[in-house]
Write an enzyme that holds these catalytic residues in place. Structure first.
Site, mmCIF file in Angstrom:
data_model
loop_
_atom_site.group_PDB
_atom_site.id
_atom_site.type_symbol
_atom_site.label_atom_id
_atom_site.label_comp_id
_atom_site.label_asym_id
_atom_site.label_seq_id
_atom_site.Cartn_x
_atom_site.Cartn_y
_atom_site.Cartn_z
ATOM 1 N N ASP A 239 -22.127 -3.385 -11.462
ATOM 2 C CA ASP A 239 -21.464 -4.672 -11.237
ATOM 3 C C ASP A 239 -20.018 -4.519 -10.794
ATOM 4 O OD1 ASP A 239 -20.512 -3.637 -13.546
ATOM 5 O OD2 ASP A 239 -20.737 -5.464 -14.754
ATOM 6 N N GLY A 240 -19.549 -3.291 -10.539
ATOM 7 C CA GLY A 240 -18.197 -3.069 -10.049
ATOM 8 C C GLY A 240 -17.173 -2.732 -11.115
ATOM 9 N N GLU A 241 -17.571 -2.740 -12.391
ATOM 10 C CA GLU A 241 -16.624 -2.385 -13.447
ATOM 11 C C GLU A 241 -16.330 -0.892 -13.418
ATOM 12 O OE1 GLU A 241 -18.337 -3.663 -17.073
ATOM 13 O OE2 GLU A 241 -18.119 -5.812 -16.647
ATOM 14 N N HIS A 332 10.511 2.340 -4.579
ATOM 15 C CA HIS A 332 11.085 1.465 -3.555
ATOM 16 C C HIS A 332 12.508 1.057 -3.895
ATOM 17 C CE1 HIS A 332 11.066 -1.288 -0.197
ATOM 18 N NE2 HIS A 332 11.384 -2.311 -0.988
ATOM 19 N N LYS A 403 18.488 -5.769 9.714
ATOM 20 C CA LYS A 403 17.370 -6.548 10.248
ATOM 21 C C LYS A 403 17.324 -7.920 9.573
ATOM 22 C CE LYS A 403 14.020 -4.556 6.979
ATOM 23 N NZ LYS A 403 12.772 -3.781 6.848
ATOM 24 N N THR A 437 8.848 -2.323 11.233
ATOM 25 C CA THR A 437 10.287 -2.066 11.119
ATOM 26 C C THR A 437 10.678 -0.764 11.787
ATOM 27 O OG1 THR A 437 10.385 -3.293 9.036
ATOM 28 C CG2 THR A 437 12.166 -1.748 9.489
#
Length: 523
Positions: A239-241, A332, A403, A437
């Site tokens: 089921d994707g778990e 970041h 920018k 960018t």
């Protein structure tokens, strides 16, 4: 006169009691001697005999499993000779006990000591050997035991009155044993032996696990560390778990999970959280998550009303699962380190040092380091300082592009601050997502007279049209790190060059595990 007679009688009583205890310890079994140890000490203390003499009388205590009290009772260093003891008390200079009969110990295959031949001299010798082994463990040779018949044939008869020790360093030449082992092993056996030694050296309490985020990077880090990845199953149910199973014992181990939260971000993040939970429930001593790429890092502040600070929320999720430390590469923004609590230290490794050697070996003409936005000026400045210090490029310039975005992913205008006329420019950024960018900045630099344009970024996401934009851009080369798994589309792009960050991460893991400095990696 009465006092003197009383003192003489007490001295005689002490001497008789001491000799009686000595003879009894020489004849009793080990269990009886161990059982009577406390009562013997009490009796001697009542008679005025010192604890030193009491220990001398009960040498048979080494046959039991109790802690050796000699070090604490005698008040002497273990290496001091303790062959003879004196009975001392107030008002007396001390009377020496009669010498103990020394008995030879023949070399046999058994490590047990014969109760009938184990004397005070032997106990002192064993204590001294044990102290030397604890102080200089690498200098103590290991001698293989032999059978009784072989030892009788090979061991020469000892002169009368001399002690024969089966593991005496004087009778053992380590260099001969090393040469014998080298001559008896083949090259393949030596290679296996060396690999085993390295594995034992590095993997004593360290376990390395990986999710499905970047298995190639995890395997490379394990190879640099000289260990194998931990056995684990990280998959999905029907089921994707997410399904996580650890197939190794991690109780009391120092565990490291290598998992970048790269696309698909939600799947990799859930794998990381469940792996941390699994290791915690398996009683791991410490869990360190190695996140080469930190997902949701760009949502680090509220730029408008009614938006989440996703970088902080992800940090709180990982901290709530019970992580102990975080190792990341080029976050970041630096304030992400503050999103974790004070009990979870964050090591933000500078991926720029990997690119320094690559660009330092290039023949650059009037190099200029350019930041594609105002927020990356500090990163570009550090990159410039690294080139200037390591490769003595003191004429490196620094420029910046300002920018203005119309909306997310769309740039309206870019302005250059600095001079790039007839210069080789290096655009330095933390990540390349859609490459809008970086490609627009390269066009601006070419318009301003740049000779060649290069780009360096720690994380090459290249989402959507990013790969095609770089292929059509005026840039000579784009250098990225393998913090994110590569793809067949990126491998076909001739302008992309991928460097490995595995040596940096492996060294950081080793330093943390060995309690060494991390900042020394960047000096």
């Amino acid at each position: 006169m009465k006092v003197q007679s009383v003192l003489r009688s007490m001295k005689a009583t002490r001497r008789i009691a001491a000799r009686t205890l000595q003879s009894r310890c020489a004849t009793e079994s080990s269990e009886q001697c161990s059982r009577n140890w406390s009562s013997d000490l009490a009796a001697l203390a009542i008679l005025g005999t010192t604890t030193t003499a009491a220990v001398a009388m009960c040498e048979r205590r080494k046959c039991t499993n109790v802690r050796d009290p000699r070090v604490s009772y005698l008040g002497k260093r273990p290496t001091e000779p303790v062959a003879s003891f004196a009975v001392e008390h107030d008002g007396d200079k001390g009377e020496k006990l009669p010498p103990v009969q020394e008995t030879k110990i023949q070399a046999t295959s058994s490590t047990m000591k014969d109760p009938k031949t184990y004397t005070a001299w032997n106990a002192a010798k064993d204590l001294e050997d044990a102290a030397q082994t604890a102080k200089y463990p690498e200098q103590q040779p290991v001698v293989e035991t032999e059978t009784d018949a072989e030892s009788e044939e090979q061991t020469p008869p000892s002169p009368p009155g001399k002690q024969v020790n089966a593991t005496s360093p004087a009778q053992f030449d380590p260099s001969m044993a090393t040469k014998r082992d080298q001559y008896s092993m083949t090259k393949e056996e030596e290679r296996i032996e060396e690999a085993t030694r390295k594995a034992k050296q590095h993997s004593g309490g360290l376990k390395l696990f990986s999710g499905n985020g970047n298995m190639a990077l995890a395997l490379e880090i394990a190879r640099y560390l000289g260990i194998n990845l931990g056995k684990a199953t990280v998959g999905k149910f029907a089921d994707g778990e997410v399904n996580v199973v650890i197939h190794e014992n991690v109780r009391g181990k120092d565990c490291y999970i290598i998992q970048p939260t790269c696309p698909p971000v939600n799947d990799t993040l859930m794998e990381l959280l469940l792996m941390v939970s699994t290791l915690n429930r398996a009683s791991a001593r410490r869990i360190t998550v190695v996140i080469p790429y930190y997902g949701y890092a760009r949502q680090d502040r509220k730029m408008q009303a009614r938006v989440p600070i996703s970088a902080a929320d992800v940090a709180r999720l990982m901290e709530a699962m019970g992580i102990d430390r975080v190792i990341a590469v080029d976050l970041h923004c630096g304030q992400i380190q503050g999103f974790f609590g004070p009990r979870v230290p964050v090591d933000n490794l500078d991926g720029g040092i990997v690119g320094l050697d690559y660009f330092g070996s290039k023949d650059l003409h009037n190099p200029v380091v350019v930041s594609p936005d105002a927020g990356g000026v500090y990163r570009a400045k550090k990159f410039r300082e690294g080139l200037a210090q390591k490769y003595e490029m003191h004429d490196i310039g620094l420029a910046m592009i300002i920018k203005q975005r119309a909306r997310a992913g769309v740039i309206e205008q870019m302005d250059l601050v600095g001079d790039v006329q007839d210069c080789d420019c290096i655009l330095v950024d933390d990540m390349i997502d859609t490459a809008g960018t970086i490609c627009k900045a390269s066009e601006v630099l070419v318009q301003k007279g740049a000779r060649r344009v290069f780009a360096f970024a720690s994380h090459g996401l290249l989402s959507g049209p990013g790969n095609d934009r770089i292929a059509r851009s005026p840039m000579e080369e784009v250098v990225i790190l393998n913090t994110i798994p590569t793809s067949p589309q990126r491998e076909t792009n001739d302008k992309l060059t991928e460097l490995s960050v595995a040596p940096l991460l492996a060294q950081a893991i080793f330093n943390i595990h060995a309690k060494k400095s991390i900042s020394a990696l960047f000096k």
